[in-house]
Design a protein around this motif. Structure first.
Motif, short mmCIF file in Angstrom:
data_model
loop_
_atom_site.label_atom_id
_atom_site.label_comp_id
_atom_site.label_asym_id
_atom_site.label_seq_id
_atom_site.Cartn_x
_atom_site.Cartn_y
_atom_site.Cartn_z
N GLU A 1 1.08 -1.10 -0.15
CA GLU A 1 -0.05 0.21 0.12
C GLU A 1 0.92 1.17 0.11
OE1 GLU A 1 -3.84 1.58 2.03
OE2 GLU A 1 -2.16 1.25 3.63
N PHE A 2 0.21 2.19 -1.54
CA PHE A 2 1.56 3.34 -1.27
C PHE A 2 0.54 4.97 -1.51
CE2 PHE A 2 1.89 3.11 -5.80
CZ PHE A 2 1.97 1.34 -5.98
N PHE A 3 1.32 5.96 -0.61
CA PHE A 3 0.19 7.40 -1.55
C PHE A 3 0.88 7.26 -3.22
CE2 PHE A 3 -0.24 11.32 0.06
CZ PHE A 3 -2.00 11.00 0.19
N ILE B 1 17.01 4.98 -7.90
CA ILE B 1 15.43 4.62 -7.62
C ILE B 1 14.38 5.54 -8.35
CG2 ILE B 1 13.68 5.53 -5.54
CD1 ILE B 1 16.35 5.65 -3.76
N GLU B 2 13.57 4.65 -8.91
CA GLU B 2 12.72 5.39 -9.07
C GLU B 2 11.79 5.76 -8.29
OE1 GLU B 2 10.24 2.66 -12.09
OE2 GLU B 2 8.41 3.58 -11.44
N VAL B 3 11.69 7.14 -8.64
CA VAL B 3 10.67 8.44 -7.68
C VAL B 3 9.51 8.34 -8.85
CG1 VAL B 3 11.95 8.80 -6.14
CG2 VAL B 3 12.29 10.47 -8.52
N GLY B 4 9.86 8.79 -9.93
CA GLY B 4 8.21 9.42 -10.75
C GLY B 4 8.63 8.46 -11.99
N HIS B 5 7.21 8.25 -12.80
CA HIS B 5 7.79 7.47 -13.99
C HIS B 5 6.25 7.71 -14.41
CE1 HIS B 5 7.96 3.20 -16.08
NE2 HIS B 5 8.12 4.26 -17.04
N ILE B 6 6.50 8.80 -15.90
CA ILE B 6 5.96 9.25 -17.25
C ILE B 6 5.68 8.07 -18.00
CG2 ILE B 6 5.78 11.30 -16.07
CD1 ILE B 6 7.49 12.22 -18.31
N SER C 1 -0.34 9.17 -18.51
CA SER C 1 -0.69 9.23 -17.24
C SER C 1 1.01 9.39 -16.93
CB SER C 1 -1.14 7.99 -17.01
OG SER C 1 -0.50 6.67 -16.43
N TYR C 2 0.56 10.11 -15.37
CA TYR C 2 2.02 10.65 -15.34
C TYR C 2 1.86 10.50 -13.16
CZ TYR C 2 1.06 13.01 -19.60
OH TYR C 2 0.79 13.52 -20.33
N GLY C 3 2.57 9.60 -12.82
CA GLY C 3 3.22 9.01 -11.53
C GLY C 3 4.79 9.55 -10.34
N ILE C 4 4.15 9.76 -9.41
CA ILE C 4 5.55 10.23 -8.56
C ILE C 4 4.93 9.59 -7.10
CG2 ILE C 4 6.21 11.54 -7.05
CD1 ILE C 4 5.63 13.80 -8.80
N GLY C 5 5.70 8.41 -7.04
CA GLY C 5 5.54 7.90 -5.70
C GLY C 5 5.68 8.49 -4.49
N VAL C 6 4.63 9.35 -3.54
CA VAL C 6 5.12 10.27 -2.84
C VAL C 6 5.94 9.27 -1.19
CG1 VAL C 6 3.41 12.08 -1.33
CG2 VAL C 6 3.37 11.54 -3.35
C1 P5A Z 1 1.58 6.50 -13.85
C2 P5A Z 1 0.40 7.29 -12.80
C3 P5A Z 1 1.96 4.00 -12.77
O1 P5A Z 1 1.51 3.35 -12.08
N1 P5A Z 1 -0.63 4.55 -14.25
C4 P5A Z 1 -0.13 6.36 -13.11
C5 P5A Z 1 0.92 5.06 -13.70
N2 P5A Z 1 3.15 3.99 -12.94
S1 P5A Z 1 4.05 3.34 -11.95
O2 P5A Z 1 5.71 2.96 -12.73
O3 P5A Z 1 3.38 2.51 -11.68
O4 P5A Z 1 3.77 4.40 -10.03
C6 P5A Z 1 4.64 5.46 -10.74
C7 P5A Z 1 5.28 5.78 -9.17
O5 P5A Z 1 4.49 4.65 -7.37
C8 P5A Z 1 5.99 4.41 -7.41
N3 P5A Z 1 5.59 3.15 -7.39
C9 P5A Z 1 5.53 2.27 -5.72
N4 P5A Z 1 6.11 3.46 -4.52
C10 P5A Z 1 5.65 2.22 -3.74
N5 P5A Z 1 6.21 0.68 -3.96
C11 P5A Z 1 5.49 0.63 -4.33
N6 P5A Z 1 5.27 -1.56 -4.86
C12 P5A Z 1 5.62 1.37 -6.13
N7 P5A Z 1 4.71 1.05 -7.18
C13 P5A Z 1 5.30 1.79 -7.89
C14 P5A Z 1 7.00 4.49 -8.19
O6 P5A Z 1 7.50 5.80 -7.56
C15 P5A Z 1 6.38 4.96 -9.24
O7 P5A Z 1 7.70 5.69 -10.19
#
Ligand code: P5A
Length: 440
Positions: free
Chosen positions: A154-156, A280-285, A314-319
């Motif tokens: 579970e992550f934000f 470390i992957e902190v974001g993914h677009i 779609s554009y994600g950041i792992g807060v």
């Molecule tokens: C982009 C936004 C997506 O889900 N869909 C909506 C696309 N991308 S991603 O790369 O799969 O996830 C985006 C960011 O979320 C963080 N992340 C995580 N953090 C903690 N635990 C996990 N299991 C996890 N999975 C993904 C990452 O920072 C990732 O770049």
């Protein structure tokens, strides 16, 4: 805040189950507590830091015109069946049923749900482009959750979605987000480099992972190290300026391992510039065009009456991951230093206190009251621990500035220490001014 009142369950030793620094420290400083495998409660210290990160992420999204909304964590399986991902997503998808037996799931991402929201309300090309985002919990039943909040179940996440009329416009949205990401990570005190990446279960053919360098990172990267010298401050949010910035990044080889080709790397990057390391992957677009809009029938009417499927990214950041990532990149020699932008407190007052001598306590309290009056967020260590134990504790917590009152303290000047840096002796008024100036 008085340290004696703060709910901060500090541990004396590094917990044995934690393999990397950030996980150890987050447990040790009582930022998080594991509730079950890969699932954590966020305790006050950790929660406060995460909320500050969230706010910076939000401000940078708003700056590029993205609009915030909030979608639920639980989604209907229907739309996932429409897109075809209900089966494709595999075991990571937590499938559940409600009391009527209706198939639901805990959202691992929101491409389907946002497309459904969009298609229900937007019918005309006139309403495009749109950029929507939310900051919400996600659930992925990871096979091997590890490293605390870095890879958990579970992550934000901040996830944004763009809707455009054609590829060209969609690329502009992609670039805007690219720009917002660079600014976001910079404000968090991080150098995150966009690296061409694979798209995995999200799909599409254009994608960048934003990576910060760290030995404990799970992503292997191959890059031209000159990419780290690009100065983003020379660019503004005009489309042309952002395009120019993207071209600067594109000019350098920088890929994650699933995009790596040895011949290309050796041909394009001189030996002395080659960097092979971990991050470390902190974001993914992602840009995936009509991957979701087509099966979900999300189209708009054009001027000539024809319909076109909207083009999406779609554009994600792992807060929550960022909390750990910042620790990994900022922790040196047993001293933590939070960037001022996300520090849990702006300054700590660390006096030597004894039961039978109230003088230091009263002086420290006077400083505390003055700082609070000036709306400076301060943590007052009002415990009777020995000063050396207090220093150790504050090295771990990582508040950027300390006001120290030693045991033989006299006079009107105070020791003002930058954690891991210079110590000055200053009048209280000078300290106040310095702290207020740091904000600008
Ligand atoms: C982009 C936004 C997506 O889900 N869909 C909506 C696309 N991308 S991603 O790369 O799969 O996830 C985006 C960011 O979320 C963080 N992340 C995580 N953090 C903690 N635990 C996990 N299991 C996890 N999975 C993904 C990452 O920072 C990732 O770049």
């Amino acid at each position: 805040m008085y340290l004696s009142k703060l709910f901060i369950p500090l541990l004396k030793e590094n917990p044995s189950e934690a393999k990397i620094k950030s996980h150890q420290l987050m447990l040790r400083t009582g930022m998080i507590k594991q509730s079950s495998t890969g699932i954590y409660s966020w305790l006050p210290l950790g929660f406060k830091i995460m909320k500050k990160i969230e706010q910076i992420v939000r401000e940078e999204q708003n700056k590029i015109g993205a609009q915030e909304l909030l979608m639920p964590t639980i989604q209907s399986a229907e739309i996932w069946k429409e897109s075809g991902r209900y089966d494709d997503y595999g075991e990571e998808l937590l499938r559940i049923k409600d009391r009527q037996g209706k198939e639901m799931l805990y959202g691992p991402t929101n491409e389907e749900l946002i497309t459904e929201i969009f298609r229900a309300s937007i019918k005309s090309y006139k309403s495009l482009p749109q950029l929507l985002y939310h900051i919400q919990w996600k659930f992925r039943d990871e096979l091997r959750p590890r490293f605390g909040v870095m890879r958990c179940k579970e992550f934000f996440m901040k996830d944004a979605y763009s809707f455009d009329l054609n590829d060209e416009e969609a690329k502009k949205s992609y670039n805007k987000m690219f720009f917002a990401y660079l600014n976001t990570f910079k404000r968090l005190g991080l150098t995150a480099i966009p690296m061409a990446a694979d798209t995995g279960p999200i799909g599409g053919d254009l994608s960048h992972e934003f990576i910060i360098l760290a030995d404990t990172g799970e992503s292997k990267i191959y890059s031209d190290k000159r990419i780290f010298d690009i100065d983003i401050s020379k660019h503004n949010d005009a489309d042309d300026s952002i395009k120019e910035l993207r071209e600067k990044y594109d000019a350098f080889y920088a890929v994650t391992d699933n995009k790596f080709k040895k011949e290309d790397f050796e041909k394009k990057v001189k030996k002395e510039n080659q960097l092979v390391t971990k991050g470390i992957e902190v974001g993914h677009i992602f840009y995936f065009g009509d991957k979701y809009s087509k099966p979900l029938k999300c189209s708009v009417d054009l001027q000539d009456g024809k319909k076109v499927d909207v083009k999406m990214g779609s554009y994600g950041i792992g807060v929550s991951r960022l909390v750990g990532a910042i620790i990994e990149s900022k922790f040196t020699n047993n001293v933590m230093r939070w960037p001022e932008s996300v520090a849990p407190f702006e300054v700590a007052i660390i006096p030597s206190l004894q039961k039978n001598d109230k003088s230091n306590y009263l002086k420290a309290k006077k400083i505390y009251n003055l700082l609070i009056k000036n709306k400076i967020d301060v943590l007052f260590d009002d415990t009777e621990d020995h000063l050396s134990a207090k220093f150790k504790k504050f090295d771990l917590i990582g508040i950027p500035y300390q006001i120290i009152l030693g045991s033989k303290f006299t006079g009107d000047k105070f020791e003002f220490k930058e954690i891991n840096g210079e110590t000055e002796t200053l009048f209280l008024d000078e300290i106040k001014k310095k702290l207020l100036n740091k904000r600008n």
